[in-house]
Design a protein around this motif. Sequence first.
Motif, short mmCIF file in Angstrom:
data_model
loop_
_atom_site.label_atom_id
_atom_site.label_comp_id
_atom_site.label_asym_id
_atom_site.label_seq_id
_atom_site.Cartn_x
_atom_site.Cartn_y
_atom_site.Cartn_z
N LEU A 169 0.96 -1.14 0.07
CA LEU A 169 0.05 -0.09 0.02
C LEU A 169 0.86 1.23 -0.05
N THR A 170 1.92 1.33 0.84
CA THR A 170 2.78 2.42 0.92
C THR A 170 3.38 2.71 -0.46
N ARG A 171 3.72 1.51 -1.01
CA ARG A 171 4.51 1.69 -2.41
C ARG A 171 3.56 2.21 -3.50
N ALA A 172 2.34 1.81 -3.41
CA ALA A 172 1.44 2.02 -4.27
C ALA A 172 0.97 3.66 -4.41
N LEU A 173 0.95 4.23 -2.95
CA LEU A 173 0.48 5.61 -2.75
C LEU A 173 1.75 6.60 -3.14
N HIS A 174 2.76 5.88 -2.71
CA HIS A 174 4.02 6.70 -3.29
C HIS A 174 4.08 6.81 -4.66
N VAL A 175 3.88 5.64 -5.39
CA VAL A 175 3.73 5.98 -6.86
C VAL A 175 2.95 7.09 -7.28
N ALA A 176 1.35 6.89 -6.88
CA ALA A 176 0.69 7.87 -7.00
C ALA A 176 0.81 9.36 -6.71
N GLU A 177 2.01 9.46 -5.87
CA GLU A 177 2.57 10.82 -5.41
C GLU A 177 1.35 11.20 -4.35
N LEU A 178 0.92 10.31 -3.52
CA LEU A 178 0.07 10.72 -2.48
C LEU A 178 0.87 10.61 -1.03
N CYS A 179 1.99 9.96 -1.06
CA CYS A 179 2.78 9.75 0.01
C CYS A 179 4.35 9.73 -0.01
N ASP A 180 5.21 9.89 0.66
CA ASP A 180 6.48 9.67 0.41
C ASP A 180 6.96 8.25 0.77
N GLU A 181 8.07 7.89 0.59
CA GLU A 181 8.64 6.50 0.75
C GLU A 181 8.42 6.03 2.20
N GLU A 182 8.34 6.89 3.33
CA GLU A 182 7.90 6.54 4.69
C GLU A 182 6.50 6.50 5.03
N GLY A 183 5.73 7.00 4.03
CA GLY A 183 4.28 7.01 4.13
C GLY A 183 3.90 8.06 4.83
N HIS A 184 4.42 9.28 4.41
CA HIS A 184 3.83 10.54 4.94
C HIS A 184 3.18 11.05 4.01
N TRP A 185 1.92 11.98 4.23
CA TRP A 185 1.06 12.42 2.95
C TRP A 185 1.80 13.68 2.29
N THR A 186 1.89 13.64 0.96
CA THR A 186 2.35 14.52 0.08
C THR A 186 1.61 14.71 -1.07
N GLY A 187 0.23 14.53 -0.71
CA GLY A 187 -0.80 14.60 -1.84
C GLY A 187 -1.65 16.09 -1.69
N GLY A 188 -0.97 17.07 -1.11
CA GLY A 188 -1.63 18.14 -0.81
C GLY A 188 -3.03 18.26 -0.69
N GLU A 189 -3.81 18.70 -1.59
CA GLU A 189 -5.22 18.91 -1.49
C GLU A 189 -5.98 17.85 -2.04
N ALA A 190 -5.34 16.70 -2.45
CA ALA A 190 -6.06 15.64 -3.02
C ALA A 190 -7.03 14.98 -2.07
N GLU A 191 -8.21 14.45 -2.40
CA GLU A 191 -9.02 13.62 -1.70
C GLU A 191 -8.67 12.04 -1.80
N LEU A 192 -8.78 11.28 -0.81
CA LEU A 192 -8.32 9.96 -0.99
C LEU A 192 -9.33 9.18 -0.04
N TRP A 193 -10.02 8.05 -0.78
CA TRP A 193 -10.88 7.39 -0.05
C TRP A 193 -10.50 5.85 -0.14
N PHE A 194 -10.58 5.04 1.14
CA PHE A 194 -10.38 3.89 1.08
C PHE A 194 -11.55 3.17 1.34
N LEU A 195 -11.93 2.05 0.73
CA LEU A 195 -13.11 1.34 0.70
C LEU A 195 -13.34 0.16 1.69
N GLY A 196 -12.43 0.00 2.58
CA GLY A 196 -12.50 -0.88 3.76
C GLY A 196 -11.64 -2.13 3.29
N ASP A 197 -11.62 -3.11 4.43
CA ASP A 197 -11.27 -4.32 4.37
C ASP A 197 -9.50 -4.25 4.39
N PHE A 198 -9.28 -3.45 5.83
CA PHE A 198 -7.55 -3.10 6.01
C PHE A 198 -7.06 -4.48 6.38
#
Length: 261
Positions: free
Chosen positions: A14-43
């Motif tokens: 998950l962290t890698r996929a969000l990083h590729v999408a430019e929504l977080c850095d490699e450590e998993g911290h938010w870099t998406g600015g004003e973007a909106e992100l929704w998770f649909l469950g089953d964590f």
Amino acid sequence: MYVVGDVHGHLAELTRALHVAELCDEEGHWTGGEAELWFLGDFVDRGPDGVGVIDLVMRLGEEAAEAGGSVSSLIGNHEVLLLGMHRFGDDQVPDSMGPRSFARSWLLNGGLRSDQDRLTDEHVEWLTTRPVLKLRDDHLLMHSDTVAYLEWGSSIEEVNEAVRQVLKSDDLVDWWECWRKMTTRYAFRGPQGPEIADELLATLGGNTIVHGHSVIADQLGVTPEEIDGPLVYADDKVLAIDAGLYSGGPCLVVPLPYAEA
């Protein structure tokens, strides 16, 4: 806006996929600015670090809010299973046909003791206050591809409140029914699928249903490794985004509105 489907404890992927999408850095911290992100469950379940995924999503929500963005999530059937196990354990469901308990179903569905051991009151409070449905920009977001949600009400507000009250209660039967309803699937497949999707959208709102829960590869009859994007079906009325991460598929971060390549 972006949506993510079933993660099932795969924190690193998950962290890698969000990083590729430019929504977080490699450590998993938010870099998406004003973007909106929704998770649909089953964590949770079926993967090594379900609570780690929950912690990441909770923290990203705080970091995104500070940056003018947002990270939100729905509750999935595996969260209901996790919480039911936490609350009821091996208590038998009254009047059930055969042995039924949250402990038994949790084990059968990939529950990990490490997730139960690390679950805190803060996690429980956060999970039990997640909605099951959300309408965003004409997209009806839902975890399960089912119309069983309508058994709780005829509006998003009614459904969300009904489930919230169940998860506040100590009624094992109501909890079990919540778990059972949210495990149903495939409502929009087959020749009647577009009509059923239309009826659900007419009742709850929106133009497109976006769901996780049912693995795309299973619907297409291929292996998860062959999936490289979401599935548009039911006459373009439904978008499936669960690529089967726990069984070898990719972790999809899907922009909305979605346009097929």
